[in-house]
Design an enzyme around this catalytic site. Structure first.
Site, PDB file in Angstrom:
ATOM      1  N   LYS A  97      -0.868   5.469   1.856  1.00 56.93           N
ATOM      2  CA  LYS A  97       0.367   5.329   1.070  1.00 56.93           C
ATOM      3  C   LYS A  97       0.064   4.778  -0.321  1.00 56.93           C
ATOM      4  O   LYS A  97       0.530   5.303  -1.323  1.00 56.93           O
ATOM      5  CB  LYS A  97       1.330   4.387   1.806  1.00 56.93           C
ATOM      6  CG  LYS A  97       2.465   3.865   0.944  1.00 56.93           C
ATOM      7  CD  LYS A  97       3.381   2.905   1.697  1.00 56.93           C
ATOM      8  CE  LYS A  97       2.922   1.476   1.763  1.00 56.93           C
ATOM      9  NZ  LYS A  97       3.245   0.631   0.584  1.00 56.93           N
ATOM     10  N   ASN A  98      -0.732   3.713  -0.367  1.00 54.63           N
ATOM     11  CA  ASN A  98      -0.934   3.034  -1.647  1.00 54.63           C
ATOM     12  C   ASN A  98      -1.900   3.769  -2.573  1.00 54.63           C
ATOM     13  O   ASN A  98      -2.038   3.406  -3.739  1.00 54.63           O
ATOM     14  CB  ASN A  98      -1.389   1.583  -1.423  1.00 54.63           C
ATOM     15  CG  ASN A  98      -0.247   0.735  -0.861  1.00 54.63           C
ATOM     16  OD1 ASN A  98       0.908   1.168  -0.882  1.00 54.63           O
ATOM     17  ND2 ASN A  98      -0.577  -0.440  -0.368  1.00 54.63           N
ATOM     18  N   ARG A 137       8.786  -1.058  -5.433  1.00 54.35           N
ATOM     19  CA  ARG A 137       8.165  -1.608  -6.644  1.00 54.35           C
ATOM     20  C   ARG A 137       7.147  -0.654  -7.257  1.00 54.35           C
ATOM     21  O   ARG A 137       6.938  -0.658  -8.468  1.00 54.35           O
ATOM     22  CB  ARG A 137       7.468  -2.924  -6.318  1.00 54.35           C
ATOM     23  CG  ARG A 137       8.375  -3.977  -5.761  1.00 54.35           C
ATOM     24  CD  ARG A 137       7.596  -5.239  -5.538  1.00 54.35           C
ATOM     25  NE  ARG A 137       7.030  -5.717  -6.786  1.00 54.35           N
ATOM     26  CZ  ARG A 137       7.670  -6.437  -7.686  1.00 54.35           C
ATOM     27  NH1 ARG A 137       8.916  -6.782  -7.461  1.00 54.35           N
ATOM     28  NH2 ARG A 137       7.079  -6.827  -8.796  1.00 54.35           N
ATOM     29  N   CYS A 144      10.983  -9.854  -4.672  1.00 57.43           N
ATOM     30  CA  CYS A 144      10.427  -9.196  -3.486  1.00 57.43           C
ATOM     31  C   CYS A 144      10.260 -10.257  -2.410  1.00 57.43           C
ATOM     32  O   CYS A 144      10.139 -11.444  -2.708  1.00 57.43           O
ATOM     33  CB  CYS A 144       9.093  -8.579  -3.881  1.00 57.43           C
ATOM     34  SG  CYS A 144       8.149  -7.918  -2.539  1.00 57.43           S
ATOM     35  N   ARG A 204       6.073 -11.601  -7.773  1.00 53.83           N
ATOM     36  CA  ARG A 204       5.470 -10.349  -8.217  1.00 53.83           C
ATOM     37  C   ARG A 204       5.862  -9.936  -9.642  1.00 53.83           C
ATOM     38  O   ARG A 204       6.511  -8.900  -9.837  1.00 53.83           O
ATOM     39  CB  ARG A 204       5.772  -9.227  -7.206  1.00 53.83           C
ATOM     40  CG  ARG A 204       5.275  -9.580  -5.825  1.00 53.83           C
ATOM     41  CD  ARG A 204       5.475  -8.478  -4.835  1.00 53.83           C
ATOM     42  NE  ARG A 204       4.528  -7.382  -4.998  1.00 53.83           N
ATOM     43  CZ  ARG A 204       4.507  -6.306  -4.244  1.00 53.83           C
ATOM     44  NH1 ARG A 204       5.387  -6.172  -3.285  1.00 53.83           N
ATOM     45  NH2 ARG A 204       3.623  -5.371  -4.439  1.00 53.83           N
ATOM     46  N   PRO A 205       5.440 -10.729 -10.628  1.00 54.66           N
ATOM     47  CA  PRO A 205       5.728 -10.352 -12.018  1.00 54.66           C
ATOM     48  C   PRO A 205       4.953  -9.108 -12.431  1.00 54.66           C
ATOM     49  O   PRO A 205       4.038  -8.673 -11.726  1.00 54.66           O
ATOM     50  CB  PRO A 205       5.257 -11.569 -12.814  1.00 54.66           C
ATOM     51  CG  PRO A 205       4.260 -12.248 -11.935  1.00 54.66           C
ATOM     52  CD  PRO A 205       4.637 -11.935 -10.516  1.00 54.66           C
ATOM     53  N   ASP A 226       3.820  -8.934 -15.770  1.00 54.03           N
ATOM     54  CA  ASP A 226       3.345  -9.332 -17.107  1.00 54.03           C
ATOM     55  C   ASP A 226       2.007  -8.700 -17.472  1.00 54.03           C
ATOM     56  O   ASP A 226       1.773  -8.360 -18.635  1.00 54.03           O
ATOM     57  CB  ASP A 226       3.256 -10.866 -17.195  1.00 54.03           C
ATOM     58  CG  ASP A 226       2.380 -11.463 -16.105  1.00 54.03           C
ATOM     59  OD1 ASP A 226       2.495 -11.021 -14.943  1.00 54.03           O
ATOM     60  OD2 ASP A 226       1.558 -12.355 -16.409  1.00 54.03           O
ATOM     61  N   ASP A 273      -2.824  -7.113   2.907  1.00 55.95           N
ATOM     62  CA  ASP A 273      -1.969  -6.218   3.694  1.00 55.95           C
ATOM     63  C   ASP A 273      -2.335  -6.193   5.181  1.00 55.95           C
ATOM     64  O   ASP A 273      -1.684  -5.498   5.967  1.00 55.95           O
ATOM     65  CB  ASP A 273      -2.005  -4.791   3.118  1.00 55.95           C
ATOM     66  CG  ASP A 273      -1.273  -4.693   1.792  1.00 55.95           C
ATOM     67  OD1 ASP A 273      -0.537  -5.633   1.439  1.00 55.95           O
ATOM     68  OD2 ASP A 273      -1.448  -3.681   1.093  1.00 55.95           O
ATOM     69  N   ARG A 333       8.527   2.759   6.048  1.00 61.02           N
ATOM     70  CA  ARG A 333       8.036   2.860   4.669  1.00 61.02           C
ATOM     71  C   ARG A 333       6.527   3.080   4.636  1.00 61.02           C
ATOM     72  O   ARG A 333       6.011   3.646   3.680  1.00 61.02           O
ATOM     73  CB  ARG A 333       8.344   1.570   3.901  1.00 61.02           C
ATOM     74  CG  ARG A 333       9.811   1.380   3.623  1.00 61.02           C
ATOM     75  CD  ARG A 333      10.029   0.204   2.721  1.00 61.02           C
ATOM     76  NE  ARG A 333       9.313   0.372   1.448  1.00 61.02           N
ATOM     77  CZ  ARG A 333       9.393  -0.472   0.441  1.00 61.02           C
ATOM     78  NH1 ARG A 333      10.145  -1.537   0.538  1.00 61.02           N
ATOM     79  NH2 ARG A 333       8.719  -0.260  -0.671  1.00 61.02           N
TER      80      ARG A 333
HETATM   81  C1  EPZ Z   1      -0.525  -3.495  -4.370  1.00 66.00           C
HETATM   82  O1  EPZ Z   1       0.607  -4.166  -4.914  1.00 66.00           O
HETATM   83  C2  EPZ Z   1      -0.078  -2.905  -3.052  1.00 66.00           C
HETATM   84  N1  EPZ Z   1       1.000  -1.962  -3.296  1.00 66.00           N
HETATM   85  C3  EPZ Z   1       0.357  -4.015  -2.109  1.00 66.00           C
HETATM   86  O2  EPZ Z   1       0.675  -3.430  -0.848  1.00 66.00           O
HETATM   87  C4  EPZ Z   1      -0.815  -4.979  -1.917  1.00 66.00           C
HETATM   88  O3  EPZ Z   1      -0.403  -6.057  -1.109  1.00 66.00           O
HETATM   89  C5  EPZ Z   1      -1.284  -5.498  -3.267  1.00 66.00           C
HETATM   90  O4  EPZ Z   1      -1.616  -4.390  -4.153  1.00 66.00           O
HETATM   91  C6  EPZ Z   1      -2.519  -6.388  -3.181  1.00 66.00           C
HETATM   92  O5  EPZ Z   1      -3.570  -5.693  -2.568  1.00 66.00           O
HETATM   93  C7  EPZ Z   1       0.726  -0.738  -3.698  1.00 66.00           C
HETATM   94  O6  EPZ Z   1      -0.411  -0.358  -3.895  1.00 66.00           O
HETATM   95  C8  EPZ Z   1       1.872   0.190  -3.890  1.00 66.00           C
HETATM   96  P1  EPZ Z   1      -1.112  -6.697  -7.408  1.00 66.00           P
HETATM   97  P2  EPZ Z   1       0.598  -4.654  -6.425  1.00 66.00           P
HETATM   98  O7  EPZ Z   1      -0.623  -6.316  -8.764  1.00 66.00           O
HETATM   99  O8  EPZ Z   1      -0.134  -3.678  -7.244  1.00 66.00           O
HETATM  100  C9  EPZ Z   1       0.154 -10.928  -9.275  1.00 66.00           C
HETATM  101  C10 EPZ Z   1       2.000  -3.014   1.074  1.00 66.00           C
HETATM  102  O9  EPZ Z   1       2.362  -3.707   2.046  1.00 66.00           O
HETATM  103  N2  EPZ Z   1       0.525 -10.169 -10.492  1.00 66.00           N
HETATM  104  O10 EPZ Z   1      -2.555  -6.507  -7.103  1.00 66.00           O
HETATM  105  O11 EPZ Z   1       1.997  -4.964  -6.778  1.00 66.00           O
HETATM  106  C11 EPZ Z   1       1.055 -10.582  -8.090  1.00 66.00           C
HETATM  107  O12 EPZ Z   1       2.264 -11.323  -8.142  1.00 66.00           O
HETATM  108  C12 EPZ Z   1       2.030  -3.549  -0.351  1.00 66.00           C
HETATM  109  O13 EPZ Z   1       1.632  -1.826   1.188  1.00 66.00           O
HETATM  110  C13 EPZ Z   1       0.885 -10.866 -11.630  1.00 66.00           C
HETATM  111  O14 EPZ Z   1       0.918 -12.099 -11.653  1.00 66.00           O
HETATM  112  O15 EPZ Z   1      -0.239  -6.000  -6.297  1.00 66.00           O
HETATM  113  C14 EPZ Z   1       0.176 -10.940  -6.922  1.00 66.00           C
HETATM  114  O16 EPZ Z   1       0.243 -12.324  -6.691  1.00 66.00           O
HETATM  115  C15 EPZ Z   1       2.650  -4.928  -0.432  1.00 66.00           C
HETATM  116  N3  EPZ Z   1       1.239 -10.152 -12.741  1.00 66.00           N
HETATM  117  C16 EPZ Z   1      -1.224 -10.566  -7.412  1.00 66.00           C
HETATM  118  O17 EPZ Z   1      -1.119 -10.516  -8.865  1.00 66.00           O
HETATM  119  C17 EPZ Z   1       1.216  -8.787 -12.774  1.00 66.00           C
HETATM  120  O18 EPZ Z   1       1.549  -8.203 -13.821  1.00 66.00           O
HETATM  121  C18 EPZ Z   1      -1.738  -9.205  -6.925  1.00 66.00           C
HETATM  122  O19 EPZ Z   1      -0.742  -8.228  -7.163  1.00 66.00           O
HETATM  123  C19 EPZ Z   1       0.827  -8.084 -11.619  1.00 66.00           C
HETATM  124  C20 EPZ Z   1       0.475  -8.806 -10.487  1.00 66.00           C
END
Ligand code: EPZ
Length: 430
Positions: free
Chosen positions: A22-23, A101, A125, A130-131, A133, A315, A407
Site C-alpha cells: 500500500k505505502n 494523509r 491523526c 504528523r506535521p 513542515d 507499522d 484501508r
Molecule cells: C509513512 O507515513 C507511512 N505512510 C506510515 O504508515 C508510516 O508509519 C510512516 O511513514 C513511518 O514509517 C505512508 O507511507 C502512506 P513520516 P509518513 O513522514 O510519510 C514527523 C500505515 O499504517 N514529520 O516518515 O507520514 C512525523 O510526525 C502508515 O500504513 C515531521 O515532523 O511518515 C513522524 O513523527 C501510518 N514533519 C515522523 O516525522 C514532516 O514534515 C515520521 O513521519 C513530516 C514528518
C-alpha cells in the site's frame, strides 16, 4: 458496520499470498501526475486507500483504466493504467485529503508539472500530530513560494523549480517522496541528505528512473537527482507489502504455526526477523517467499525499538506487542517515530495483557493466556494487532471498526481462514 469475529486457539499453517505494498503504491500512483504519458502499475492491492487515491487523481484529471489480461494468474494484484494527459485541477480538496494523509503526496508532482498546487492540510491523526513542515521547507528550498490560506497549502513556482541541496533534520518517508517527485522535473541538480531509505522510497525512485528521471544513490540516505524536462511512459511492478509480511510473521509466531508467505522478501523484513530470532521464531527464505515457524515451546520476550528503515518499523509495533503479550518474561517496546501510537494497549489489556506504558515505552509482562473480548481500535495497525491477539485468545473476540483494516489489509479474514484460523466477517448493522 462490519465486524471480525475470531475464535482463538488454532495454529496457522499453509501459505499466504502477500499483496502489493500500500505505502509503495500510493506515491507511485501520485507519480503518474508527473507525465502526460501513461504509467502502468502492476500488483496494486485492492484496498480502500488505493480507491481514495484513485478518486483524488481522477479529480485532478487522471484517466484510470484496468489493463486487460494482466490481472489473472497466481498474483491477484491488479494492473491499472494512469494517464494524466492533461491536469484538470491543481487543487486537492479537504474532503478527500482528510480521509487519507497520503493524499498530500500530490503536492510535489502537481507543483513540478504545473508550477502550482493547492493541497489541503491533512489535519490531525490518531497516532500523532504528523506535521508536514519538512515537505514545505524542502519545496521552498527548490524555489517554491508556499503560503497557508484557508486550511490549504498554496504553492507556486511560476518559473519552475530549481535543484538545490536539502538536508532533512529528521527522517521523513512522505517528505522524501514529495521532494523526490518535485526534484525530478526541477532544473539542475538536487541533493537530498538524510533521506528516508524505506523500500517504498527505493521503489518510487526505480519507477521514476524508468519514467526517464535521473536519480542516483537509490537505497542510500543521499539521493542525487538531475532534473529532466519531461518524463515518459513506463510500466512498473509494486513491491510486496513488507508490513503485511511482518503481520503474518507475527500471526504464525503467535499461534505456534508454520506459514509460507508467498512473494515476501527477506531484505525488506530483516530487522523483524532479527528481532524475532531471540523470541524463538525462525524466519527463513524459501523458493517462493519466506517461511516462519516457532522453534519450540513458548515464545520468549524480546525488546524492540522502532526506527526508520532499516530499523524495526513503527507499522509493526502494535503487532509485535500483541505477540509479546503471551511471551515468557518481559519485553520493552519503545516507539520513537510517532508520539501517540499505543492506542492498542488498553484494548489488549481488556483481553488480559499485562502492559505498563511510560512515555515512549511499553513494558509488556507476558501472560499465559489472553481472553477473547469485544475490542476496537482507531487505526489500521492497532486494529490488526487485536486480530493477532484474538487468534491466540481463549474464546471469542469481536473486532469492531473493520473499516480501518480495509484501508490496509486485503481480505485479511479470508487469508487467515485459509490457513486454519476460525475467523469470519459479520455484518454488525449500523
Ligand atoms: C509513512 O507515513 C507511512 N505512510 C506510515 O504508515 C508510516 O508509519 C510512516 O511513514 C513511518 O514509517 C505512508 O507511507 C502512506 P513520516 P509518513 O513522514 O510519510 C514527523 C500505515 O499504517 N514529520 O516518515 O507520514 C512525523 O510526525 C502508515 O500504513 C515531521 O515532523 O511518515 C513522524 O513523527 C501510518 N514533519 C515522523 O516525522 C514532516 O514534515 C515520521 O513521519 C513530516 C514528518
Amino acid at each position: 458496520m462490519d465486524k471480525i469475529l475470531i475464535r482463538g486457539g488454532a495454529p496457522l499453517s499453509g501459505a499466504v499470498p502477500i499483496g502489493g505494498a500500500k505505502n509503495a503504491a500510493l506515491p507511485l500512483m501520485a507519480a503518474s501526475l508527473l507525465t502526460a504519458e501513461p504509467l502502468v502499475l502492476e500488483n496494486l492491492p485492492d484496498l480502500a486507500d488505493i480507491t481514495t487515491m484513485s478518486n483524488l487523481l481522477a479529480q485532478h484529471g487522471v484517466a484510470i483504466t484496468p489493463v486487460k489480461g494482466a490481472n489473472c494468474g497466481a498474483a491477484r494484484g491488479r494492473t491499472l493504467e494512469f494517464s494524466a494527459r492533461t491536469i484538470a485541477s491543481t487543487t486537492a480538496p479537504y474532503d478527500l485529503v482528510r480521509r487519507m494523509r497520503a493524499s498530500f503526496l500530490v503536492l510535489g508532482p502537481l507543483l513540478a508539472r504545473c508550477g502550482e498546487a493547492r493541497v489541503s492540510l491533512p489535519g490531525g491523526c490518531e497516532i500523532g500530530t504528523r506535521p508536514v513542515d519538512l515537505h514545505i521547507k524542502g519545496l521552498e528550498r527548490l524555489g517554491a513560494e508556499v503560503e497557508l490560506r484557508e486550511g490549504y497549502i498554496e504553492a507556486k513556482a511560476p518559473k519552475g523549480l530549481r535543484g538545490a541541496e536539502f538536508a532533512f533534520p529528521s527522517v521523513s518517508v512522505g517528505a522524501t517522496e514529495n521532494l523526490l517527485m518535485a526534484a525530478v522535473l526541477a532544473e539542475g541538480e538536487t541533493l537530498l541528505v538524510n533521506a528516508a531509505r524505506e523500500p517504498e522510497i527505493t521503489d518510487l525512485a526505480a519507477c521514476l528512473n524508468a519514467m526517464g528521471a535521473r536519480i542516483d544513490g537509490i537505497g542510500s540516505d543521499r539521493l542525487t537527482i538531475n532534473g529532466v524536462s519531461s518524463l515518459h511512459r513506463a510500466r512498473h511492478r509494486v513491491i510486496p507489502d513488507r508490513i503485511e509480511t511482518g503481520t503474518y510473521l507475527m500471526a504464525a509466531a503467535a499461534t505456534g504455526g508454520d506459514l509460507t508467505l508467498l512473494g515476501a522478501r527477506l531484505d525488506h523484513v530483516e530487522s523483524v526477523a532479527r528481532a524475532l530470532e531471540p523470541a524463538e521464531v525462525v524466519v527463513s527464505e524459501v523458493a517462493d517467499g519466506l517461511r516462519v515457524r516457532r522453534r519450540n515451546g513458548r515464545l520468549a520476550g524480546v525488546d524492540v525499538m522502532t526506527e526508520p528503515f532499516p530499523g524495526f518499523p513503527t507499522d509493526l509495533q502494535a503487532q509485535i506487542m500483541a505477540l509479546m503479550a503471551t511471551a515468557e518474561g518481559a519485553s520493552m517496546i519503545t516507539e520513537t517515530i510517532f508520539e501517540n501510537r499505543f492506542m492498542h494497549v488498553p484494548e489488549l489489556m481488556r483481553m488480559g495483557a499485562n502492559i505498563t506504558v511510560h512515555q515512549a515505552s511499553a513494558l509488556v509482562r507476558g501472560v499465559k493466556r489472553l481472553m477473547g473480548a469485544p475490542v476496537m481500535a482507531t487505526d489500521l495497525r492497532a486494529s490488526v494487532s487485536l486480530i493477532l491477539a484474538g487468534l491466540v485468545a481463549e474464546g471469542e473476540t469481536v473486532v469492531d471498526r473493520v473499516y480501518h483494516l480495509d484501508r490496509g489489509y486485503e481480505r485479511v479474514e479470508e487469508k487467515l481462514a485459509a490457513c486454519g484460523a476460525r475467523i469470519e466477517r459479520v455484518n454488525g448493522g449500523a
